[in-house]
Structures are given as C-alpha cells and as structure tokens.
Design a protein around this motif. Structure first.
Motif, PDB file in Angstrom:
ATOM      1  N   ASN A  55       0.862  -1.187   0.000  1.00 19.69           N
ATOM      2  CA  ASN A  55       0.000   0.000   0.000  1.00 19.69           C
ATOM      3  C   ASN A  55       0.886   1.220   0.000  1.00 19.69           C
ATOM      4  O   ASN A  55       1.682   1.408   0.912  1.00 19.69           O
ATOM      5  N   HIS A  56       0.732   2.068  -1.007  1.00 20.60           N
ATOM      6  CA  HIS A  56       1.664   3.180  -1.160  1.00 20.60           C
ATOM      7  C   HIS A  56       1.149   4.444  -0.494  1.00 20.60           C
ATOM      8  O   HIS A  56       1.200   5.509  -1.078  1.00 20.60           O
ATOM      9  N   SER A  57       0.630   4.334   0.725  1.00 19.45           N
ATOM     10  CA  SER A  57       0.028   5.523   1.315  1.00 19.45           C
ATOM     11  C   SER A  57       1.012   6.436   2.011  1.00 19.45           C
ATOM     12  O   SER A  57       0.654   7.522   2.396  1.00 19.45           O
ATOM     13  N   LYS A  61      11.945  10.774  -1.053  1.00 20.13           N
ATOM     14  CA  LYS A  61      10.993  11.777  -1.543  1.00 20.13           C
ATOM     15  C   LYS A  61      10.014  12.092  -0.418  1.00 20.13           C
ATOM     16  O   LYS A  61       9.091  11.326  -0.147  1.00 20.13           O
ATOM     17  N   GLU A 113      -6.153  20.862   4.929  1.00 17.99           N
ATOM     18  CA  GLU A 113      -6.776  20.759   3.615  1.00 17.99           C
ATOM     19  C   GLU A 113      -6.680  19.335   3.077  1.00 17.99           C
ATOM     20  O   GLU A 113      -7.609  18.802   2.491  1.00 17.99           O
ATOM     21  N   ARG A 114      -5.526  18.694   3.339  1.00 20.26           N
ATOM     22  CA  ARG A 114      -5.327  17.346   2.832  1.00 20.26           C
ATOM     23  C   ARG A 114      -6.103  16.310   3.626  1.00 20.26           C
ATOM     24  O   ARG A 114      -6.680  15.383   3.082  1.00 20.26           O
ATOM     25  N   LEU A 171       6.271  10.722   0.058  1.00 22.41           N
ATOM     26  CA  LEU A 171       5.514  10.743  -1.190  1.00 22.41           C
ATOM     27  C   LEU A 171       5.666   9.449  -1.975  1.00 22.41           C
ATOM     28  O   LEU A 171       4.770   9.056  -2.706  1.00 22.41           O
ATOM     29  N   GLU A 172       6.801   8.796  -1.839  1.00 24.95           N
ATOM     30  CA  GLU A 172       7.076   7.655  -2.706  1.00 24.95           C
ATOM     31  C   GLU A 172       7.868   6.634  -1.907  1.00 24.95           C
ATOM     32  O   GLU A 172       8.524   6.990  -0.939  1.00 24.95           O
ATOM     33  N   GLY A 211     -10.520   7.666   5.326  1.00 28.04           N
ATOM     34  CA  GLY A 211     -10.692   6.781   4.181  1.00 28.04           C
ATOM     35  C   GLY A 211      -9.401   6.296   3.565  1.00 28.04           C
ATOM     36  O   GLY A 211      -8.425   5.999   4.254  1.00 28.04           O
ATOM     37  N   LEU A 212      -9.386   6.240   2.236  1.00 30.64           N
ATOM     38  CA  LEU A 212      -8.280   5.627   1.515  1.00 30.64           C
ATOM     39  C   LEU A 212      -6.987   6.406   1.652  1.00 30.64           C
ATOM     40  O   LEU A 212      -5.901   5.856   1.476  1.00 30.64           O
ATOM     41  N   ASP A 213      -7.108   7.716   1.986  1.00 26.98           N
ATOM     42  CA  ASP A 213      -5.876   8.506   2.004  1.00 26.98           C
ATOM     43  C   ASP A 213      -5.157   8.439   3.346  1.00 26.98           C
ATOM     44  O   ASP A 213      -4.207   9.166   3.564  1.00 26.98           O
ATOM     45  N   PRO A 242      -2.561   7.872   5.757  1.00 27.13           N
ATOM     46  CA  PRO A 242      -1.176   7.394   5.717  1.00 27.13           C
ATOM     47  C   PRO A 242      -0.886   6.645   7.010  1.00 27.13           C
ATOM     48  O   PRO A 242      -1.756   6.498   7.846  1.00 27.13           O
ATOM     49  N   ARG A 274      -4.319   2.402   8.199  1.00 29.31           N
ATOM     50  CA  ARG A 274      -5.511   1.756   7.665  1.00 29.31           C
ATOM     51  C   ARG A 274      -5.192   0.284   7.392  1.00 29.31           C
ATOM     52  O   ARG A 274      -4.076  -0.066   7.037  1.00 29.31           O
ATOM     53  N   LEU A 283     -10.195  -2.164   3.338  1.00 31.45           N
ATOM     54  CA  LEU A 283     -11.122  -1.109   2.925  1.00 31.45           C
ATOM     55  C   LEU A 283     -12.356  -1.056   3.794  1.00 31.45           C
ATOM     56  O   LEU A 283     -13.279  -0.322   3.515  1.00 31.45           O
ATOM     57  N   GLY A 285      -3.830  -0.559  -3.405  1.00 28.46           N
ATOM     58  CA  GLY A 285      -2.655   0.026  -2.756  1.00 28.46           C
ATOM     59  C   GLY A 285      -2.025   1.119  -3.595  1.00 28.46           C
ATOM     60  O   GLY A 285      -1.521   2.111  -3.079  1.00 28.46           O
ATOM     61  N   MET A 335     -11.544  10.703  -1.135  1.00 33.25           N
ATOM     62  CA  MET A 335     -10.152  11.101  -0.984  1.00 33.25           C
ATOM     63  C   MET A 335      -9.853  12.352  -1.807  1.00 33.25           C
ATOM     64  O   MET A 335      -9.120  13.237  -1.373  1.00 33.25           O
TER      65      MET A 335
END
Lengths: 493, 259
Positions: free
Chosen positions: A162-164, A191, A202-203, A219-220, A343-345, A347, A359, A362, B185, B220
């Motif tokens: 999961n790349h969160s 990064k 805001e995010r 970020l990555e 939710g999905l965002d 981290p 998280r 889902l 993911g 999101m």
C-alpha cells in the motif's frame, strides 16, 4: 536397531487358522481366508516395493530434519533478516553449490517471530543517513521483486504493498529536528514533503491539528506491505538456489580458543566457532554442524546466542564483560474498527506523543499502537496482550488526534517482540573481536523488516567480499558498543 | 558459468512472465500459445525457447524505458521527454500549441518537436505502450502536464502510480483503464494529485470491489470525478433477494386460495 523389513512372517502361519475353525460356517471361513490373503498380499507387495532400489527405506533409522554435518555458513534465525542474508549469499556466490548455507530456525510455525507479527511498514523518514539508505534500497528491491525473487513455475510474488506513505507530526519543540531530518532525507534521495498545519487541514480534514507545528509526508517508496509474503518469497527463492533449511534450536557452540594479548597487556580469550550444536524440536538429540562462519540473525534471542559464547560473561572492565545489548521488548498492536474513520488517504500516521495508526483494508479497520515508556515495559515472558494499555494510554491520544476514533471497537490485538537494541536502538552489523567468525545482524528495534533486503546484501558482502560494496554501514558496526559511542536516531517509534 | 546463470535467471523470470501474461491477459490465450505451453511442460528445450522469448521481451521493456540522458543533456528536458514519448509510440501535445505529435502506424515520426525546446508538454497519450516506473524518469520535469492517458498499458503498476506525485500540482485528467497490474494500494497513492478532476478506473481486474473503491476515491479527492466503476459493482445484488420474496408471496397466495 535394524528395522525389520519383513515383519509379516507370522502372517503366513495364520493361513492355517481357518482350517482349524471347523465348527464355524465354512463360507465365513472362506471369506476370512480370502480377505486375509488379500491384505497379506498387499502388505507383501508394499514391503517388496520398499526393499527394491528407488524407495526411501533404509535399515538405519535417521531422524528426519537433521541439518547437514557440515556447512560453510550457518545462519541462526529464520526470520526475514536471516533468509535475506541466505538469499544474497547464494546470489553473490553465482555457482550452484559453491557455498553451502544453512538456515536454522527454532519455531516452524513462526508463532513468536518478530517478522510475521510486525505491522509491515517501510519508511525513509529517519535521521541517520545509513537508515535512510537501507530502507531506500529495500524499497527498490521490492519494486523489482519479481526480477529478484521469482521461481520457475511458481506464482509471482505479491507483497500487497500500500503506497500511502508515512505522516510524522511534530510539535513546536521538535519541529526543528524534523526540518533537519527533512534535509538529510532529501539529500540521500528520499521523496518527502513538509506540510504546514493549514496544508494538513486541507489534505486530511479528519485530523485534529491541535499542537501540530509541522508534518512530514512520504511521497514515494513508503507505505506498508505483507511481511509473510516477503519472508516466504525470500525463503522460496533461497531454497530453490540450494539453501538448507533446518528447524531446530541452537543450544551451544564448540569453539577453538586462543589467547590474545591486547596493547594494554590484557589477555583475552578469542574463540573461533568450530561446531554449532543444533537440537531437534521436542528431542534431546542434537547435531553438531561443522561450519566456517556463523551469522547471528536471531532477532529477539540474539542476546541469548551471544551469551552462549561468553560475550558479556567476563569481568566488567574487559571487552568480554560487555554483553550484546539486544533484548526482547514486547509491543502491542490493536486492530480497531471504526466505520466513520478516515478513508483511503490515511497514511501511516505517527503522532509526536508516540501513538501510531494505519488503515487496514477497505472496511474501516485500522491498526494502532504505541511504544510504552522506558519504565513501563511490559513483561516479556509471554505474548499476552494488555488491553488496559489501550484503554488508558492509547485511546485518548488517538481520539485527540483523530476525533472520529472516539467511537471505535477493538476487534483484535496481538503482541510481538522487538529485537530492541538497548544501547542506541539502531541495527548492529559486523564482527565481534572475541569471536572472529560470528557476524551479527540484529538489534534493529522494530526496523528489521523494512531494512532486511539491504542488510542481507551488506552482510553477504562482508562475508564474501570482506567489506561493504553497495551501502557503507561502518557506522552501524558492533565496535561502537565496545567503544561506548552510540549513534542515536531522533524521533523513533 | 555466467551463461548458465543468465539462463537460470531467464528461466526464472520468463516462465513467471508467461504465467503473469496469461493470468492478467483479458482474453484466453490462443491455441498456439496454449499448445506451446503444454509442450513446455514436457520438453526442456521448448521451455528454454519460451524463456528466452520472455527474457528478450523483458529486456526490450527495460531498453525502451532507459533514461534518455544524452538527449536531456544536449537538447533539454522537454525535447528528451518528447523524443521518449514518440519512441514508445505514444503521442503528446505541447502547451500553447493545438496540434498533436503522433508517430504513424509504422512508428516513424517527424522531428519538428525539436524546433521548440522551451515548450512544455501538456497532454500525453501513452495508451498501449510499454511505459513502466523507470520510464517516468524521462517525464519527471514536465510540471505543466495536465492529461495523462495510460489506457491498457501492461507495465503500469502500483509503483508507477506512486511516482506520479511529481505531477501533483498540474495533473487534471488521468486514465488508468485496463491496466491489469493496478491494485487499491496503488490507487491510494493518488492522494498526492490534488488537482485531479477526472479519473478513469474501468476494467481493472485486480480490484475486488470497484464500487467501494470509487466511493473511497471520491472521498479522498473531493474535486475529482471518478468514472469506470458503478456503485453497485461488488455489492450483493438486491434483485436476487426480491426474486425470492416474489416466489414466497406467490406460494402464500396459492396457499390462501386453497383455504
């Protein structure tokens, strides 16, 4: 002693018995006779097949699962670090049977292994550049994992990555440390982005910004994955390249001792390991494995392995009096369910109070926990979970940061050990002066999983090339323990 | 020995690549492919030939996605990125211009894009190309990129999506349909694309609950319109429940009539 192949010899005599039972009905006797004959013939056929060449029967009873009598490298510990070292050793050796590697693991079910009980996160947000480089290399390894670890006719490796990213929150007083770390991380190539509280709001509108001065988001190459998949992929590939796997416990070593005199005139006992005694599970039987190099990747039990060689048992002022500062520390992980949660965002959130949350799936499930205070370390004799810890310490901090978590339900919890380095909480890699053929790769204090591919390569380079080639980890060498020079990481979980 | 090692690694990657291609391919493989696969289970030389084939293909992908460092150093980032897109058989449009640069059906293209070295790329169509996360290195400096179409790219996976954060300030439209390697993911990494307005996630076979993923993505990225997944996909259908209720009512009606 010699197993009898033909134990059915008396059976031929039983054929005479039906003739004697004259009184019983003849038809019943005939039926018995043919049924018995059928069974006897079948047993005879099986025994004959076992006696023929090509079967695995042997007159000498061998214990199954014994390790080989000699190996070049014995890796104590079958976790992700141990198998990573085994994989890279074989990868670097290039020739099929050039190096005989044996991995010894105590528990075939991995019930207490730190690898499988971990949350599975990987991040580059450290302050030491060695740590950043280790996890950056591991992320690149996982990016191309099928080029490295795919085996013929088997499924491709799926890490469920999961790349969160990780989100670290800093208060007013630690914001400058975060900025310093950000500069180091950017310099090494991670990064990362710094976010102000307004950008954070805001995010991530579900977060409460109170007390947060600065945040840093990966970020990555950051996120979490399934540690069992990585362990199995490394193990499968290593076994396909010819690594021997043995389930047994290392109970002792047989060493050749030499006396060496230091410049101060002190006489030290330098032990070179000749044999590793591997004891079979649930048995007193052990196999002494003759070896050239031993790697201590035993995780939480590394201190015990080191003390078997007398490291730490000598007089307090000498080198042999300094023990390996790795001990198991229990950490709890709680799975909570909150249907109104972020939710999905989401981290992998790490608050400055020490509480973390990520998280899981889902369905509104989250994994959370916290490192306890130094003085309140839980008991390490078992892996029982303390739910009071969640109620009293974790929940209110979590609900303060994420208001939706005021209503949640703890659905599951488990505990695992950190191989905690009590000296400076960073990995220990290298040789000990008193044992010239034991390499240590332990003490990662919760970061072993995310640094394992890189650590494996580093140790393989140490063993086969004599020095580091890819990443220079001299700062993490064991001699800093003996010289009492800690390298500390700021902001640890 | 090195050849044996090379063959070993070819063996390993290639057979898996074959399985991957078969498992992720939308249509069933042709009779010829299945026949070859059957043969490869019996004969080592057929297996070796298939392995070499797949190894060459994967080397081809690596070669296509190499860094165009020479072009970047001598002609600038924009020209290098344009050249890279055209060699991959994709097409693009510069910001401020309205005509698209496309290669023809045989892959040949004109070098007119070299005349405007300062023009940044605004729209890129890379559908059906072999771009992967390494190739994105050539496009990283294009900070005015607004539209990116990756329809049906077989090498686009979650790590590629994680690298898209470099376009976080400019990307408005993203088309990810029919990229068979993408999972949830990777879609979670799209949170860094704050300006995204249109996202297409149709035809992603590894999403188990496309409807739920669409709801989560819309939550999101509040300004983004997600298309390609209906809310009902992945849900237990209520129609089957209504049908059983209808049957139940009919039986009670007949029961009552008998009374």
């Amino acid at each position: 002693m010699w197993r009898k192949l033909f134990t059915s010899v008396p059976a031929f005599r039983a054929l005479k018995a039906p003739c004697r039972s004259f009184k019983s009905s003849s038809r019943g006797a005939e039926k018995d006779f043919f049924k018995d004959l059928d069974a006897q013939l079948r047993a005879f056929r099986d025994k004959a097949a076992a006696a023929m060449p090509g079967s695995d029967w042997s007159p000498i009873e061998l214990t199954p699962g014994l390790p080989p009598e000699r190996a070049d490298v014995v890796i104590v510990g079958g976790g992700v670090v141990g198998w990573s070292i085994a994989y890279w050793l074989k990868m670097k050796a290039r020739v099929r049977d050039g190096l005989r590697v044996l991995v010894v693991e105590k528990d075939p079910t991995y019930s207490q292994a730190s690898t499988v009980l971990s949350c599975g996160g990987i991040r580059q947000q450290f302050s030491l550049k060695e740590n950043i480089m280790l996890s950056l290399f591991s992320a690149h390894f996982m990016k191309n994992i099928n080029n490295h670890l795919c085996v013929v006719n088997e499924d491709p490796v799926d890490l469920q990555f999961n790349h969160s990213g990780y989100l670290f929150l800093a208060s007013e007083k630690s914001a400058h440390i975060m900025e310093e770390n950000y500069r180091t991380q950017r310099y090494v190539g991670a990064k990362v982005a710094l976010l102000s509280p307004s950008q954070l709001k805001e995010r991530f509108p579900w977060m409460n910004m109170e007390g947060v001065a600065l945040a840093s988001l990966g970020l990555e190459n950051e996120g979490w994955f399934d540690p069992w998949s990585l362990l199995n992929a490394l193990r499968r590939k290593a076994v396909s390249m010819g690594v021997y796997q043995c389930f047994g416990e290392v109970t002792g070593f047989k060493c050749a001792a030499n006396l060496a005199e230091t410049t101060d005139g002190e006489v030290l006992n330098v032990q070179r390991i000749k044999y590793v005694n591997v004891r079979m599970p649930n048995s007193l039987e052990y196999q002494p494995v003759e070896c050239a190099v031993v790697v201590n990747a035993a995780g939480a039990n590394s201190g015990k392995i080191a003390s078997m060689l007398g490291i730490g048992l000598g007089p307090k002022e000498s080198v042999s009096g300094v023990p390996l500062p790795v001990e198991p520390r229990k950490r709890f992980v709680y799975v909570v369910h909150c249907p109104d949660g972020p939710g999905l965002d989401t981290p992998f959130l790490i608050d400055y109070s020490g509480v973390y949350c990520r998280r899981e799936g889902l369905g509104g499930n989250y994994i959370t926990g916290m490192s306890p205070e130094e003085t309140e370390e839980p008991d390490i004799s078992n892996l029982d979970v303390d739910h009071e810890f969640f109620q009293e310490k974790v929940w209110h901090r979590l609900a303060h940061r994420i208001p939706a978590f005021e209503q949640l339900k703890v659905s599951n919890a488990w505990a695992g050990f950190y191989d905690y380095n009590t000296f400076d909480q960073n990995g220990i890699i290298g040789l000990h002066p008193l044992v010239p053929n034991m390499y240590f790769a332990t003490g990662f204090s919760g970061h072993g999983l995310q640094q394992s591919p890189a650590v494996g390569l580093a140790v393989a380079e140490l063993i086969l090339d004599g020095g580091y080639k890819t990443i220079d980890l001299s700062a993490l060498d064991l001699k800093r323990i003996l010289l009492q020079e800690p390298i500390l990481e700021s902001n640890i979980v | 020995m090195s050849q044996a090692m090379k063959r070993c690694s070819a063996h390993t990657c290639a057979a898996v690549a074959v399985r991957r291609a078969l498992s992720s391919g939308a249509a069933t493989p042709s009779v010829y492919t299945r026949f070859l696969l059957k043969l490869s289970h019996y004969f080592y030389d057929v297996e070796n030939i298939l392995d070499w084939n797949n190894w060459l293909r994967s080397q081809g992908v690596i070669h296509k996605n190499r860094l165009f460092g020479y072009a970047q150093k001598n002609f600038g980032n924009n020209v290098a990125a344009a050249y890279y897109i055209l060699t991959l058989r994709g097409s693009f449009r510069f910001a401020g211009q309205s005509e698209w640069f496309r290669p023809d059906s045989r892959g040949r293209f004109s070098y007119d894009f070299m005349s405007t070295p300062d023009a940044k790329i605004e729209e890129v169509d890379l559908s059906g190309t072999l771009i992967n996360h390494n190739g994105l290195e050539n496009l990283v400096k294009q900070n005015k990129l607004q539209t990116l179409s990756l329809r049906g790219c077989p090498e686009v996976d979650d790590w590629f999506l994680a690298r898209l954060h470099v376009f976080g300030e400019s990307l408005v439209e993203l088309d990810l349909s029919h990229c068979s390697r993408i999972t949830v993911g990777g879609l979670a990494a799209l949170q860094n694309l704050r300006k995204l307005e249109r996202l297409d996630i149709s035809g992603l076979p590894r999403l188990q609950n496309p409807g739920l993923v669409r709801i989560l993505l819309e939550e999101m990225l509040p300004h983004c319109q997600v298309s390609g997944a209906e809310y009902e996909q992945g849900l237990i259908q209520p129609d089957s429940q209504e049908q059983t209720e209808g049957h139940h009512e009919a039986s009670t009606h007949t029961g009552l009539r008998h009374l």
